[in-house]
Write an enzyme that holds these catalytic residues in place. Structure first.
Site, short mmCIF file in Angstrom:
data_model
loop_
_atom_site.label_atom_id
_atom_site.label_comp_id
_atom_site.label_asym_id
_atom_site.label_seq_id
_atom_site.Cartn_x
_atom_site.Cartn_y
_atom_site.Cartn_z
N ARG A 21 0.98 -1.29 -0.16
CA ARG A 21 -0.02 -0.08 0.02
C ARG A 21 0.84 1.37 -0.04
NH1 ARG A 21 -3.12 -3.95 2.80
NH2 ARG A 21 -1.94 -3.60 4.75
N GLU A 72 1.62 -5.84 14.07
CA GLU A 72 0.68 -5.89 15.02
C GLU A 72 0.00 -7.34 15.18
OE1 GLU A 72 -2.57 -3.14 13.84
OE2 GLU A 72 -3.30 -3.11 15.67
#
Ligand code: AMP
Length: 176
Positions: free
Chosen positions: A61, A98
């Site tokens: 991204r 994460e």
């Protein structure tokens, strides 16, 4: 800065890719002509006088706005990619995310000591992936290194900025 149009257009997807993650889906910013213009124009204004010669986009991204911004700045684009994707000689780093671990690579001839580098990704969560990319880039000993994200997550006690050395130049367009 917190741009209302970007905030309004950003989609939140609960429990993706695993339960408990609130996934900020930047595809809804990429598909909006207005949001693309806001993001690229704002970043251009922020970095146009910094002498940036290379924008480093983080897979995948980070490639989208990274490429548009490199064009606007008159800079080159370098890709930090997942293992096995870059065809020539690479160096790599493994880091915590994460959710889970990951590895990124960069071509060994991607950056020179004459470059001024802007690292760009869509989102700062724990900071692990950008920290790995930052360390890869710093190994090239460029003149200066900047970091930018579209989104900075500060919810649930996340403080991704803390993983970078004090004084590191980090900007974000939206804080959530
Ligand atoms: P981190 O290394 O923890 O800062 O994670 C940042 C990278 O993981 C970025 O490339 C993001 O695309 C992705 N990511 C991590 N957490 C999220 C989230 N909550 N929503 C969207 N993308 C995320």
């Amino acid at each position: 800065m917190n741009n209302e149009t970007l905030l309004k257009n950003l989609r939140n997807v609960p429990d993706f890719p695993i339960k408990g993650i609130q996934f900020k889906d930047v595809s809804t910013l990429f598909k909006s002509a207005e949001c693309m213009k806001i993001m690229v124009d704002e970043l251009y204004e922020m970095y146009k006088d910094k002498g940036i010669t290379k924008v480093v986009g983080i897979e995948s991204r980070g490639f989208v706005v990274g490429a548009a911004l490199a064009y606007r700045l008159g800079a080159g684009l370098v890709m930090c990619r997942k293992p096995g994707k870059l065809p020539a000689e690479t160096k790599q780093k493994t880091y915590m995310k994460e959710y889970g671990t990951d590895t990124i690579e960069i071509h060994t001839d991607a950056i020179t000591e004459d470059d001024v580098v802007l690292l760009h990704d869509d989102l700062l969560a724990t900071g692990g992936s950008m920290q790995a990319a930052y360390e890869l880039v710093k190994d090239f000993n460029p003149k200066k290194t900047f970091i930018n994200f579209i989104i900075e997550l500060t919810i649930e006690g996340l403080n991704g900025r803390a993983v970078f050395p004090e004084g590191t130049d980090i900007t974000t367009l939206i804080r959530i």
